[in-house]
Design an enzyme around this catalytic site. Structure first.
Site, mmCIF file in Angstrom:
data_model
loop_
_atom_site.group_PDB
_atom_site.id
_atom_site.type_symbol
_atom_site.label_atom_id
_atom_site.label_comp_id
_atom_site.label_asym_id
_atom_site.label_seq_id
_atom_site.Cartn_x
_atom_site.Cartn_y
_atom_site.Cartn_z
ATOM 1 N N HIS A 173 -4.144 -33.158 17.383
ATOM 2 C CA HIS A 173 -2.965 -33.931 17.774
ATOM 3 C C HIS A 173 -1.833 -33.018 18.232
ATOM 4 O O HIS A 173 -0.677 -33.433 18.273
ATOM 5 C CB HIS A 173 -2.527 -34.808 16.605
ATOM 6 C CG HIS A 173 -3.627 -35.741 16.192
ATOM 7 N ND1 HIS A 173 -3.808 -36.977 16.760
ATOM 8 C CD2 HIS A 173 -4.664 -35.575 15.327
ATOM 9 C CE1 HIS A 173 -4.883 -37.555 16.233
ATOM 10 N NE2 HIS A 173 -5.425 -36.717 15.369
ATOM 11 N N GLU A 188 10.602 -4.584 4.487
ATOM 12 C CA GLU A 188 10.683 -5.999 4.099
ATOM 13 C C GLU A 188 10.345 -6.156 2.615
ATOM 14 O O GLU A 188 11.076 -6.799 1.850
ATOM 15 C CB GLU A 188 9.694 -6.852 4.912
ATOM 16 C CG GLU A 188 10.001 -6.961 6.388
ATOM 17 C CD GLU A 188 9.266 -5.925 7.223
ATOM 18 O OE1 GLU A 188 8.978 -4.818 6.701
ATOM 19 O OE2 GLU A 188 8.989 -6.217 8.404
ATOM 20 N N LYS A 232 0.834 -1.204 0.000
ATOM 21 C CA LYS A 232 0.000 0.000 0.000
ATOM 22 C C LYS A 232 0.872 1.259 0.000
ATOM 23 O O LYS A 232 0.673 2.161 -0.786
ATOM 24 C CB LYS A 232 -0.915 -0.037 1.224
ATOM 25 C CG LYS A 232 -1.833 1.145 1.356
ATOM 26 C CD LYS A 232 -2.785 1.001 2.533
ATOM 27 C CE LYS A 232 -3.470 2.333 2.796
ATOM 28 N NZ LYS A 232 -4.409 2.290 3.904
ATOM 29 N N LYS A 275 9.376 -0.604 14.372
ATOM 30 C CA LYS A 275 9.959 -0.242 13.067
ATOM 31 C C LYS A 275 11.026 0.830 13.247
ATOM 32 O O LYS A 275 12.107 0.776 12.655
ATOM 33 C CB LYS A 275 8.871 0.315 12.131
ATOM 34 C CG LYS A 275 7.948 -0.730 11.542
ATOM 35 C CD LYS A 275 7.046 -0.073 10.495
ATOM 36 C CE LYS A 275 5.874 -0.948 10.149
ATOM 37 N NZ LYS A 275 4.894 -0.302 9.273
ATOM 38 N N GLU A 300 -4.559 -6.670 14.875
ATOM 39 C CA GLU A 300 -4.087 -5.335 14.482
ATOM 40 C C GLU A 300 -5.246 -4.338 14.569
ATOM 41 O O GLU A 300 -5.039 -3.157 14.850
ATOM 42 C CB GLU A 300 -3.501 -5.370 13.053
ATOM 43 C CG GLU A 300 -2.581 -4.195 12.757
ATOM 44 C CD GLU A 300 -1.703 -4.396 11.520
ATOM 45 O OE1 GLU A 300 -0.532 -4.780 11.647
ATOM 46 O OE2 GLU A 300 -2.195 -4.171 10.399
ATOM 47 N N GLY A 351 -4.824 -1.803 4.893
ATOM 48 C CA GLY A 351 -4.000 -2.922 4.425
ATOM 49 C C GLY A 351 -4.634 -4.283 4.698
ATOM 50 O O GLY A 351 -4.712 -5.137 3.815
ATOM 51 N N ARG A 352 -5.115 -4.488 5.914
ATOM 52 C CA ARG A 352 -5.653 -5.815 6.271
ATOM 53 C C ARG A 352 -7.058 -6.040 5.734
ATOM 54 O O ARG A 352 -7.657 -7.084 5.996
ATOM 55 C CB ARG A 352 -5.574 -6.016 7.785
ATOM 56 C CG ARG A 352 -6.221 -4.925 8.612
ATOM 57 C CD ARG A 352 -5.815 -5.001 10.074
ATOM 58 N NE ARG A 352 -6.316 -3.881 10.854
ATOM 59 C CZ ARG A 352 -5.690 -2.719 11.017
ATOM 60 N NH1 ARG A 352 -4.535 -2.517 10.430
ATOM 61 N NH2 ARG A 352 -6.215 -1.752 11.765
HETATM 62 O O1 F6P Z 1 2.563 -4.054 9.979
HETATM 63 C C1 F6P Z 1 2.035 -2.825 9.676
HETATM 64 C C2 F6P Z 1 1.480 -2.726 8.298
HETATM 65 O O2 F6P Z 1 1.310 -1.384 8.039
HETATM 66 C C3 F6P Z 1 0.184 -3.496 8.095
HETATM 67 O O3 F6P Z 1 -0.913 -2.805 8.578
HETATM 68 C C4 F6P Z 1 0.185 -3.657 6.613
HETATM 69 O O4 F6P Z 1 -0.740 -4.614 6.197
HETATM 70 C C5 F6P Z 1 1.621 -4.044 6.383
HETATM 71 O O5 F6P Z 1 2.352 -3.268 7.311
HETATM 72 C C6 F6P Z 1 2.134 -3.844 4.993
HETATM 73 O O6 F6P Z 1 2.041 -2.520 4.582
HETATM 74 P P1 F6P Z 1 2.219 -2.118 3.067
HETATM 75 O O7 F6P Z 1 1.105 -2.736 2.291
HETATM 76 O O8 F6P Z 1 2.167 -0.620 3.047
HETATM 77 O O9 F6P Z 1 3.555 -2.618 2.600
#
Ligand code: F6P
Length: 530
Positions: free
Chosen positions: A366, A197, A191, A495, A335, A249-250
């Site tokens: 199990h 990452e 987003k 972060k 979240e 995002g979620r």
């Molecule tokens: O972990 C925080 C967060 O902002 C989530 O809410 C989101 O889904 C994820 O990181 C990834 O964010 P982006 O889509 O901006 O890379």
């Protein structure tokens, strides 16, 4: 504490010792404490909720103005008020529902236009030379599509799909090994297009593609709200699928973030997924509280967590293909509702949302069911099961699966009394103190609550219903708690510290000013690095 919360606390006190099983003296209980939506059934009769408690829970819904806040969400009001944003993931599945306005402008033409572009692109990818699609994203840009691609594998007739999320180089390395760079499409899903990452993995994938004869300019696509950043990364505009900041995002798998799913199952099946979500929206907006599936699912959650004090809930799909649903729901619920203050910044007076965890049945049986049955903590369980599997030639497997699912909720409720355990051990020839000792180990306290969501078959429409059901459940629980379910400030501090720790871990700066533990860990890592 409001009078509605106090009334619930009182009811808990009055009914805590009652046996759930005794509630079935009422022959109509199963029907009266279930909600139906089309072919879907949500059964909450194996909980200690009775008619009076349900009324008290519904009073909380009224007092919290769930209806007003629900309508505000659907109408595009900026209900995410720490970020000043509307919350309109529902617009992404509003296939034929008319205009939806944000700040006076209808967003539907843009949504439908992007959907049409996604369909054309997905069809091209499915018909083209691509053998593999790698979705690089994390959190909401990964968990939804990854869960859904697995859930809908019987409908998967497009290229293979892989998901890379972790910044651990092991993830991308293991995923790319064996793929052909010339026939792989890389989708960078973010987003913000700043998540460390995702951007690190995206750069690594780009270098891999160049080294192995692929063409990133033609084999990368981006899903993001940040056009400028996708352009800087070198992804041409025709391969960028944008969305607006009113999609959290979620909550984003319904739009561009769902592109890998659309490529996997095709645009028609993706439409069915959207329609399932839309059907749940319509139901949520129209049904009376007692008949409203997301509301009643939320109320069982509030009863178990905030009122009874059970701190976790287990999501237990008896559906192997929903194996990633607990992970997906973990982000969606934790979240969203893992907040310590209400909208106005005052501390919550009741516990925040619960710890959500789980795994597919029967595997979990199990592994951790021992604790669920005999441990000293009560874990409310949310079972899910389909009437029918896809493997019609293996119907006996499915029957065993269903029997196990129903057996678990029955066992949790009934338990096994010490008298029964004694009798069992007597039959085996035990006597005296040893009989008593052995019997005690075979007692099940029982009276443990569970709910069951049953549906005909896990198809795209049903998956859409399930995901939207849980989204609205989270919304209702958040409104009742008075919190903002749509921000996530709690992820920021870690972060920030990771950024400041990077030069220390690289050995470029001394760990001055760090606490003794962190400094010692940095030192250990540096010393033990080859
Ligand atoms: O972990 C925080 C967060 O902002 C989530 O809410 C989101 O889904 C994820 O990181 C990834 O964010 P982006 O889509 O901006 O890379």
């Amino acid at each position: 504490m409001s009078k509605e919360w106090s009334a619930l606390t009182r009811r808990r006190g009055e009914t805590a010792d009652r046996k759930i099983l005794s509630l079935f003296d009422d022959a109509d209980r199963a029907e009266a404490f279930s909600v139906r939506l089309g072919d879907m059934l949500f059964d909450y009769s194996k909980t200690n909720i009775d008619a009076g408690t349900r009324d008290a829970l519904i009073a909380l819904v009224e007092a919290s103005d769930v209806a007003g806040k629900r309508d505000a969400m659907f109408s595009g009001a900026p209900i995410n008020d720490t970020e000043g944003r509307a919350v309109l993931h529902t617009a992404l599945r509003n296939l034929d529902g008319g205009p939806v306005t944000v700040a006076g402008a209808d967003v539907m033409p843009g949504v439908l236009d992007t959907l049409e572009r996604m369909r054309a692109f997905a069809e091209d990818v499915r018909e083209g030379l691509y053998t593999d699609v790698v979705n690089i994203g994390i959190g909401g840009s990964d968990l939804g599509p990854a869960m859904a691609v697995q859930a809908l594998s019987p409908y998967h007739d497009g290229p293979r799909c892989h998901f890379v999320s972790n910044v651990d180089g092991a993830h991308i390395s293991d995923t790319l090994r064996g793929l052909d760079a010339k026939t792989t499409l890389v989708i960078v899903a973010s987003k913000t297009f700043t998540t460390i990452e995702t951007m690190t993995n995206a750069r690594t994938a780009k270098a891999w593609m160049v080294e192995n004869g692929g063409d990133p300019a033609n084999q990368f696509a981006a899903l993001s709200t940040a056009d400028d950043k996708t352009a800087d990364f070198g992804i041409p505009a025709e391969r960028v699928f944008g969305f607006e900041d009113w999609v959290g995002g979620r909550y984003s798998m319904w739009g561009p973030i769902g592109l890998s799913l659309m490529i996997a199952i095709g645009a028609k099946a993706f439409d069915a997924f959207l329609r399932g979500g839309q059907e749940m929206d319509r139901h949520f907006r129209a049904a009376d509280w007692r008949e409203n599936m997301p509301v009643m699912l939320a109320l069982t959650g509030v009863w178990h967590n905030q009122v009874c004090g059970h701190a976790t809930r287990a999501v237990l799909p008896y559906d192997q293909r929903l194996g990633q649903l607990p992970d997906y729901l973990q982000q969606l619920e934790m979240e969203s509702n893992g907040k310590g203050v209400t909208m106005d910044g005052t501390p919550l007076e009741v516990p925040s949302g619960p710890v959500v965890w789980g795994a597919a049945g029967t595997n979990g049986q199990h592994a951790f069911y021992q604790l669920i049955h005999q441990g000293t903590r009560v874990v409310p369980c949310e079972f899910m099961v389909a009437a029918e599997g896809h493997e019609t030639d293996l119907a006996h497997h499915h029957q065993l699966l269903v029997a196990n699912c129903l057996a678990q909720s029955e066992a949790l409720m009934r338990g096994r009394a010490v008298e029964v355990a004694r009798e069992m051990m007597q039959m085996k020839g035990y006597e005296g103190e040893e009989l008593e000792r052995q019997a005690r180990h075979r007692v099940f306290p029982g009276n443990r609550p569970s709910t069951t969501l049953a549906y005909p078959k896990l198809d795209p429409f049903t998956l859409g219903q399930i995901v939207a059901l849980y989204e609205h459940r989270v919304f209702v629980e958040g409104v009742i708690l008075g919190i903002n379910s749509f921000d996530q400030w709690g992820v920021e501090l870690g972060k920030e510290l990771a950024t400041s720790l990077q030069p220390l871990v690289e050995g470029k700066e001394p760990p001055d000013g760090k606490d003794g533990s962190t400094a010692a860990l940095v030192e250990f890592i540096l010393r033990n690095r080859a």
